[in-house]
Design an enzyme around this catalytic site. Structure first.
Site, PDB file in Angstrom:
ATOM      1  N   TYR A  83       6.527  -9.878   6.867  1.00 19.61           N
ATOM      2  CA  TYR A  83       6.506  -8.437   7.117  1.00 19.61           C
ATOM      3  C   TYR A  83       7.037  -8.144   8.514  1.00 19.61           C
ATOM      4  O   TYR A  83       6.881  -8.951   9.441  1.00 19.61           O
ATOM      5  CB  TYR A  83       5.084  -7.885   7.027  1.00 19.61           C
ATOM      6  CG  TYR A  83       4.565  -7.664   5.634  1.00 19.61           C
ATOM      7  CD1 TYR A  83       4.692  -6.419   5.010  1.00 19.61           C
ATOM      8  CD2 TYR A  83       3.930  -8.677   4.931  1.00 19.61           C
ATOM      9  CE1 TYR A  83       4.196  -6.199   3.734  1.00 19.61           C
ATOM     10  CE2 TYR A  83       3.434  -8.467   3.652  1.00 19.61           C
ATOM     11  CZ  TYR A  83       3.566  -7.230   3.061  1.00 19.61           C
ATOM     12  OH  TYR A  83       3.082  -7.020   1.794  1.00 19.61           O
ATOM     13  N   ASP A 109       0.825  -1.203   0.000  1.00 21.12           N
ATOM     14  CA  ASP A 109       0.000   0.000   0.000  1.00 21.12           C
ATOM     15  C   ASP A 109       0.864   1.260   0.000  1.00 21.12           C
ATOM     16  O   ASP A 109       2.084   1.203   0.210  1.00 21.12           O
ATOM     17  CB  ASP A 109      -0.903   0.023   1.237  1.00 21.12           C
ATOM     18  CG  ASP A 109      -1.911  -1.115   1.251  1.00 21.12           C
ATOM     19  OD1 ASP A 109      -2.228  -1.631   0.164  1.00 21.12           O
ATOM     20  OD2 ASP A 109      -2.368  -1.485   2.348  1.00 21.12           O
TER      21      ASP A 109
END
Length: 278
Positions: free
Chosen positions: A118, A52
């Site tokens: 992540y 994003d």
């Protein structure tokens, strides 16, 4: 045609995410422009995970299919690894291609992936992040209880429908296998009250990691009970109760793939799972 694998890192602060968007600066757009300039052919990229706006990567993976003849130039000489230096001259400082190689047979950057990793970096220090780390470290306004956050994270590990933690996409499943979710106190003398969340799943839906982190932080500050995250798993749509942690603390740090002889099979299996999950 030849399929190339690219290993990419970027500071996402000044990008509107990975995916190309008309009139906006994106990682895909900038990288495809540079590749096309070198190879003189269209270079549509397929990526392991679309990040994003504001999200970073140190271990992003993409692939591109190009005519073999496009690599037969004086500067490349048929060796795609030589494009790394060429790209370094064309790309801005906030994006780097770390490696470019011929992909093994059956490799698909997206569908061959076994899992994505992540890291979320956040400080609760009243002074905020260290000035040299402000672009990749988020801040949280209240102290947090690490044990409570880990207890909350433990409830979420496994194969679940994470609809409450995802922004909906048409015709997309929100079922994911969250394989690991751990919190770590990484404080140092220069960076006190610094924490990292390490999150691994087969794949992530839109905004999922930041929502998982936000839910745990709400528990950590005492605003929610430890079972808050577990109860959300029963929801069938995005929950307004889940705070979304700031994008800048999130970095895609790695993508795992199977052995070369299993790449095509993994891609087929992944496509089938996406089609059958409801």
């Amino acid at each position: 045609m030849a399929r190339l694998r690219l290993d990419v890192a970027y500071d996402g602060t000044d990008f509107h995410g990975w995916a190309s968007q008309d009139g906006l600066r994106t990682v895909q757009g900038v990288l495809e422009d540079a590749l096309s300039m070198i190879l003189r052919v269209p270079t549509p990229l397929t990526v392991a995970g679309r990040t994003d706006a504001g999200v970073h990567a140190s271990g992003q993976v993409a692939h591109v299919d190009v005519p073999i003849a496009s690599l037969d130039t004086r500067s490349i000489g048929g060796d795609p690894t030589r494009m790394v230096r060429r790209l370094a001259r064309l790309l801005p400082e906030d994006i780097r291609v770390q490696d470019c190689t011929f992909a093994p047979a059956g490799f698909d950057a997206r569908f061959s992936a076994l899992r994505r990793h992540y890291t979320y970096r956040i400080t609760t220090h009243p002074g905020g992040a260290l000035p040299t780390r402000t672009r990749d470290t988020a801040t949280w306004p209240k102290p947090v209880d690490m044990a409570a956050m880990q207890e909350s994270a433990n409830y979420l590990v496994g194969l679940h429908d994470f609809a409450a933690f995802c922004k909906a996409r048409p015709n997309s499943t929100t079922v994911r296998d969250l394989q690991s979710f751990t919190w770590h106190d990484v404080s140092t003398g220069a960076e006190p009250q610094l924490y990292e969340a390490h999150v691994t799943a087969d794949a992530f839906c839109w905004s999922m990691v930041r929502s998982l982190v936000g839910a745990c932080l709400a528990v950590g500050e005492g605003r929610r009970q430890a079972t808050f995250a577990e109860l959300l798993l029963a929801e069938k749509q995005r929950s307004s109760l889940v705070p979304v942690a700031a994008a800048k603390g999130l970095t895609l740090v790695g993508v795992d793939y199977p052995a070369d002889d299993q790449l095509a099979g993994r891609a087929l299996l992944t496509r089938n799972m996406r089609d059958t999950r409801v």
